[in-house]
Enzyme design. Structure first.
Site: not given
Length: 173
Positions: A11, A13, A50
């Site tokens: 998580r 980025g 995604h």
């Protein structure tokens, strides 16, 4: 031809940053290395998020075959982490034994050879797993050590390496 490795924690980025490095390109093939898990709602939601982020012009191919990288083109590999997990599963390393470790070593070498020899523009995403505590289980240590070694080998031959922390990308090379 260029090879870019984007590392980061869960998580962090890293996937979004990798996607931004290919912004404006319509010729991208997204190599999704994770198996869908229809019985896991949370995993299905992650995959959907995604997919929703990707430009419509990008092609998605679900594969764990390193040979995909030897073709010309532009690729986003997301992720090396799940690719290594698939190689570990296929080699039988979880059950132990030197033969399984040898099979895993050959599969890792195939991945690295494809990375080094690719005529393509590749951006690969991988988890940095070496910042935490030593895993309690043998399988956790095998995974952490294998992925750490793969990340080192990819980074050593990459043209660019990024590390993403809390959504902030830092260029390492």
């Amino acid at each position: 031809m260029s090879r870019t490795l984007v590392l980061g924690g869960s998580r962090s980025g890293k996937s979004a940053h990798a996607e931004s490095l290919l912004e404006g390109r319509d010729d991208v093939t997204y190599l999704a290395t994770s198996d869908p898990r229809p019985d896991d709602a949370e995993w299905t939601a992650r995959i959907a998020a995604h997919r929703a982020r990707r430009p419509a012009a990008w092609t998605t191919k679900e594969t764990t075959n390193p040979g995909e990288l030897v073709l010309p083109g532009t690729y986003l590999v997301d992720s090396v982490t799940t690719w290594v997990t698939a190689m570990m599963d296929a080699s039988g390393v979880w059950d132990g034994g030197q033969r399984a470790r040898d099979r895993l070593s050959r599969r890792v070498d195939e991945l690295l050879e494809a990375w080094v020899m690719t005529p393509a523009h590749v951006v690969a995403v991988s988890d940095e797993v070496g910042l935490g505590v030593v895993p309690e289980t043998a399988s956790g240590r095998i995974f952490r050590d294998t992925l750490g070694t793969v990340n080192q080998r990819l980074a050593a031959t990459a043209d660019e390496v990024w590390f993403v922390v809390a959504g902030l990308p830092q260029r390492l090379r």
